[in-house]
Design an enzyme around this catalytic site. Structure first.
Site, PDB file in Angstrom:
ATOM      1  N   LYS A 140      56.166 -21.814   2.274  1.00  0.00           N
ATOM      2  CA  LYS A 140      55.018 -22.733   2.152  1.00  0.00           C
ATOM      3  C   LYS A 140      55.326 -23.976   2.958  1.00  0.00           C
ATOM      4  O   LYS A 140      56.499 -24.299   3.184  1.00  0.00           O
ATOM      5  CB  LYS A 140      54.832 -23.130   0.678  1.00  0.00           C
ATOM      6  CG  LYS A 140      53.467 -23.703   0.380  1.00  0.00           C
ATOM      7  CD  LYS A 140      52.472 -22.608   0.091  1.00  0.00           C
ATOM      8  CE  LYS A 140      51.070 -23.117  -0.082  1.00  0.00           C
ATOM      9  NZ  LYS A 140      50.171 -22.060  -0.576  1.00  0.00           N
ATOM     10  N   ASP A 180      45.740 -23.677   3.131  1.00  0.00           N
ATOM     11  CA  ASP A 180      45.792 -23.974   1.695  1.00  0.00           C
ATOM     12  C   ASP A 180      44.916 -25.227   1.553  1.00  0.00           C
ATOM     13  O   ASP A 180      44.049 -25.460   2.421  1.00  0.00           O
ATOM     14  CB  ASP A 180      47.245 -24.217   1.238  1.00  0.00           C
ATOM     15  CG  ASP A 180      47.387 -24.255  -0.285  1.00  0.00           C
ATOM     16  OD1 ASP A 180      47.429 -23.172  -0.909  1.00  0.00           O
ATOM     17  OD2 ASP A 180      47.447 -25.344  -0.879  1.00  0.00           O
TER      18      ASP A 180
HETATM   19  P1  NDP Z   1      40.288 -26.579  -0.449  1.00  0.00           P
HETATM   20  O1  NDP Z   1      40.907 -27.718   0.281  1.00  0.00           O
HETATM   21  O2  NDP Z   1      39.327 -25.710   0.271  1.00  0.00           O
HETATM   22  O3  NDP Z   1      39.549 -27.109  -1.770  1.00  0.00           O
HETATM   23  C1  NDP Z   1      40.241 -27.763  -2.772  1.00  0.00           C
HETATM   24  C2  NDP Z   1      39.271 -28.143  -3.867  1.00  0.00           C
HETATM   25  O4  NDP Z   1      39.991 -28.630  -4.983  1.00  0.00           O
HETATM   26  C3  NDP Z   1      38.328 -29.270  -3.467  1.00  0.00           C
HETATM   27  O5  NDP Z   1      37.143 -29.155  -4.189  1.00  0.00           O
HETATM   28  C4  NDP Z   1      39.109 -30.507  -3.882  1.00  0.00           C
HETATM   29  O6  NDP Z   1      38.291 -31.645  -4.105  1.00  0.00           O
HETATM   30  C5  NDP Z   1      39.754 -30.037  -5.159  1.00  0.00           C
HETATM   31  N1  NDP Z   1      41.040 -30.737  -5.328  1.00  0.00           N
HETATM   32  C6  NDP Z   1      42.109 -30.714  -4.482  1.00  0.00           C
HETATM   33  N2  NDP Z   1      43.110 -31.473  -4.935  1.00  0.00           N
HETATM   34  C7  NDP Z   1      42.664 -31.979  -6.093  1.00  0.00           C
HETATM   35  C8  NDP Z   1      43.239 -32.847  -7.037  1.00  0.00           C
HETATM   36  N3  NDP Z   1      44.484 -33.362  -6.881  1.00  0.00           N
HETATM   37  N4  NDP Z   1      42.489 -33.134  -8.142  1.00  0.00           N
HETATM   38  C9  NDP Z   1      41.245 -32.621  -8.309  1.00  0.00           C
HETATM   39  N5  NDP Z   1      40.649 -31.790  -7.430  1.00  0.00           N
HETATM   40  C10 NDP Z   1      41.347 -31.492  -6.348  1.00  0.00           C
HETATM   41  O7  NDP Z   1      41.500 -25.739  -1.040  1.00  0.00           O
HETATM   42  P2  NDP Z   1      41.532 -24.220  -1.549  1.00  0.00           P
HETATM   43  O8  NDP Z   1      40.248 -23.870  -2.183  1.00  0.00           O
HETATM   44  O9  NDP Z   1      42.053 -23.404  -0.441  1.00  0.00           O
HETATM   45  O10 NDP Z   1      42.689 -24.295  -2.638  1.00  0.00           O
HETATM   46  C11 NDP Z   1      42.434 -24.534  -4.026  1.00  0.00           C
HETATM   47  C12 NDP Z   1      43.605 -24.018  -4.840  1.00  0.00           C
HETATM   48  O11 NDP Z   1      43.767 -22.612  -4.609  1.00  0.00           O
HETATM   49  C13 NDP Z   1      44.971 -24.627  -4.517  1.00  0.00           C
HETATM   50  O12 NDP Z   1      45.765 -24.663  -5.683  1.00  0.00           O
HETATM   51  C14 NDP Z   1      45.576 -23.614  -3.547  1.00  0.00           C
HETATM   52  O13 NDP Z   1      46.976 -23.690  -3.502  1.00  0.00           O
HETATM   53  C15 NDP Z   1      45.092 -22.327  -4.167  1.00  0.00           C
HETATM   54  N6  NDP Z   1      45.085 -21.135  -3.320  1.00  0.00           N
HETATM   55  C16 NDP Z   1      44.451 -21.126  -2.119  1.00  0.00           C
HETATM   56  C17 NDP Z   1      44.426 -19.973  -1.369  1.00  0.00           C
HETATM   57  C18 NDP Z   1      43.670 -19.876  -0.091  1.00  0.00           C
HETATM   58  O14 NDP Z   1      43.632 -18.789   0.487  1.00  0.00           O
HETATM   59  N7  NDP Z   1      43.038 -20.920   0.386  1.00  0.00           N
HETATM   60  C19 NDP Z   1      45.124 -18.756  -1.805  1.00  0.00           C
HETATM   61  C20 NDP Z   1      45.704 -18.849  -3.121  1.00  0.00           C
HETATM   62  C21 NDP Z   1      45.687 -20.013  -3.818  1.00  0.00           C
HETATM   63  P3  NDP Z   1      38.197 -32.811  -2.993  1.00  0.00           P
HETATM   64  O15 NDP Z   1      37.313 -32.252  -1.928  1.00  0.00           O
HETATM   65  O16 NDP Z   1      37.622 -33.962  -3.701  1.00  0.00           O
HETATM   66  O17 NDP Z   1      39.600 -33.062  -2.526  1.00  0.00           O
HETATM   67  O1  2IT Z   2      48.672 -19.834  -2.034  1.00  0.00           O
HETATM   68  C1  2IT Z   2      48.379 -18.925  -1.246  1.00  0.00           C
HETATM   69  O2  2IT Z   2      48.612 -17.740  -1.512  1.00  0.00           O
HETATM   70  C2  2IT Z   2      47.733 -19.282   0.017  1.00  0.00           C
HETATM   71  N1  2IT Z   2      47.453 -20.460   0.238  1.00  0.00           N
HETATM   72  C3  2IT Z   2      47.460 -18.228   1.044  1.00  0.00           C
HETATM   73  C4  2IT Z   2      48.673 -17.973   1.886  1.00  0.00           C
HETATM   74  C5  2IT Z   2      48.459 -17.075   3.067  1.00  0.00           C
HETATM   75  O3  2IT Z   2      49.463 -16.881   3.778  1.00  0.00           O
HETATM   76  O4  2IT Z   2      47.373 -16.560   3.300  1.00  0.00           O
END
Ligand code: NDP
Ligand code: 2IT
Length: 460
Positions: A140, A180
């Site tokens: 990561k 992420d």
């Molecule tokens: P994005 O940046 O697309 O969206 C994040 C969302 O969560 C936004 O709505 C943001 O609000 C909110 N957010 C972020 N940080 C905070 C915080 N500290 N407190 C409250 N709200 C928060 O990210 P993702 O959707 O990609 O990721 C969301 C979660 O999913 C994370 O935990 C990530 O690690 C996990 N994840 C992502 C994957 C992926 O493929 N993208 C795969 C597996 C897990 P705002 O716009 O106000 O910041």
């Molecule tokens: O937390 C996760 O699994 C991710 N942000 C996706 C990682 C990836 O390599 O697609």
């Protein structure tokens, strides 16, 4: 007590003591890394039955090795803002474990990023990637850079500077970053462009989550959210429940959240609330996802703007208020530790039936205990959100074969992978004496494969 029972009992005591010692040493060595220690505690505690039954894992020091990243890279990221002022951020890549394949895992750009957060994410990624059944190790990275208030050109300059340092450490067979929080297709595009320029070759497989024009995979954008819903659907089905007709809340309004809402609604659920870091919206008629996409995917708006076009929806000025809204199924998809013990109790008071983690580590260990002790069905992140990285690995496969599969093909593979992860986690839970406990099952199933590969490869 029979001789066999006595041996098992003594092995279990040894395993408990081993786990205690290893955890204590990890605390001593990483005293301020609270998120990393939280992730470690959840995993090592659940491995006691495995270590008791297979003491070779203790004898070969598997946990001591697993808990120390193979490599931690930390670097300065200087860049110039639109006013001509020099800015400096800190970049990270934690290459945690390569027993199963090249390091694989996302990059997070958020002001809260520090070494503890990247290490917890990298550590969990090892087990998650193992569960997918694909040949990928765990890693990561990220930066404390905040993309939110930056212009497009500032984001580009930052990404170029970040990659100027990172490129030496990554490659299609070495380490493959992806998105992420704060890193989506735009950032991946700028990162890929700079990598290509520095290397002088088009190595598509060095990053995943790429645009479809230059090596991206169909369905990668949707994969984490869709995969979460596929996984939760399996868990519900096993317990005589379904999305159809259920009321659902989904925190966040980013990549994972949007596609979890889309698939849950497609499965007949009514999604009534979502959020961002400022607050949450509650629309009892069901969230209009096109509006959320317009605000958050196409634009750079706050979720509060939803009420401008939907005056009947309510805006609550605090993102944690979302958990006070009654629902059958809660899908936390924003960030770590968004559900603590009190929040878990509030959800239970409102008769929540199932929780599926889309974000990484959104529930504290105390909250998980509350859910489990109250018979709430619980799908842990490592298993339930593995769809994103699973489709990233499918993107790598397409890149190395120079083919592009259809959306339906990738989506069908994603569904199979999520079903397999569910079945394997349930089976491991049963095999090791905690039937139905997906937290333990996912940790155990993910662990065994990595541990066996590490033993086979010797002490390196
Ligand atoms: P994005 O940046 O697309 O969206 C994040 C969302 O969560 C936004 O709505 C943001 O609000 C909110 N957010 C972020 N940080 C905070 C915080 N500290 N407190 C409250 N709200 C928060 O990210 P993702 O959707 O990609 O990721 C969301 C979660 O999913 C994370 O935990 C990530 O690690 C996990 N994840 C992502 C994957 C992926 O493929 N993208 C795969 C597996 C897990 P705002 O716009 O106000 O910041
Ligand atoms: O937390 C996760 O699994 C991710 N942000 C996706 C990682 C990836 O390599 O697609």
């Amino acid at each position: 007590m029979s001789t066999i029972e006595a041996t098992l009992h003594s092995n279990e005591q040894k395993a408990k003591q081993y786990v205690k010692n290893v955890y204590h040493a990890t605390e001593q060595r990483n005293p301020h890394e609270t998120e990393f220690l939280q992730a470690v505690k959840e995993i090592v505690d659940s491995l006691v039955p495995v270590l008791a039954r297979q003491p070779q894992y203790m004898e070969s020091g598997i946990l001591e090795r697993l808990l120390e990243p193979e490599k931690v890279i930390s670097f300065r990221v200087p860049w110039v803002d639109d006013q001509g002022k020099v800015q400096v951020n800190r970049g990270y890549r934690v290459q945690f474990n390569s027993a199963l394949g090249p390091y694989k895992g996302g990059l997070r750009f958020h002001p809260s990023v520090n070494e503890s957060i990247i290490k917890f994410l990298g550590f969990e990624q090892i087990f998650k990637n193992s569960l997918t059944g694909q040949p990928i190790g765990g890693g990561k990275g990220g930066s404390d850079f905040d993309p939110k208030d930056k212009t497009d050109m500032e984001i580009m300059r930052f990404c170029q500077s970040f990659m100027t340092e990172l490129y030496e450490h990554i490659g299609p067979d070495t380490d493959v970053p992806a998105g992420d929080v704060g890193v989506n297709a735009r950032e991946i595009g700028y990162l890929f462009g700079q990598y290509k320029k520095l290397r002088g070759t088009f190595e598509a497989g060095v990053l995943t989550g790429k645009g479809l024009e230059y090596g991206g995979s169909l369905a990668r954008t949707e994969a984490t959210g869709y995969g979460l819903v596929y996984f939760v659907q399996e868990m519900l089905k096993d317990n005589g429940l379904e999305f159809n007709g259920s009321t659902v809340i989904v925190s966040g309004s980013g990549n994972v959240s949007i596609y979890a809402m889309e698939k849950a609604a497609e499965f007949g659920a009514k999604v009534v609330a979502c959020s961002d870091s400022d607050g949450c919206i509650y629309d009892e008629n069901g969230i209009d996802l096109d509006t959320v996409k317009e605000l958050k995917e196409a634009g750079n708006e706050r979720i509060s703007a939803y009420t401008e076009s939907h005056p009947n929806a309510k805006y609550l000025d605090d993102c944690s208020s979302i958990w006070s809204i009654p629902c059958d199924i809660a899908l936390p998809c924003a960030t770590q530790n968004e559900i603590d013990e009190e929040t878990a109790k509030a959800l239970i008071a409102n008769e929540v039936k199932a929780v599926g983690e889309g974000a990484n580590m959104p529930s504290t260990n105390e909250a998980i205990d509350v859910f489990r002790n109250n018979d709430v069905l619980f799908a842990p992140a490592k298993a339930a959100n593995a769809g994103g990285v699973a489709v990233s690995a499918l993107e790598m496969a397409q890149n190395s074969s120079k083919l592009m599969w259809s959306f339906e093909d990738v989506d069908a593979r994603l569904q199979d992978i999520m079903k397999d992860i569910y079945q394997n986690s349930m089976q491991a839970a049963t095999d090791y004496g905690t039937p139905g406990n997906l937290v333990a099952g996912a940790n155990i199933a993910g662990f065994i494969k990595v541990a066996d590969a590490m033993i086979a490869q010797g002490v390196i």
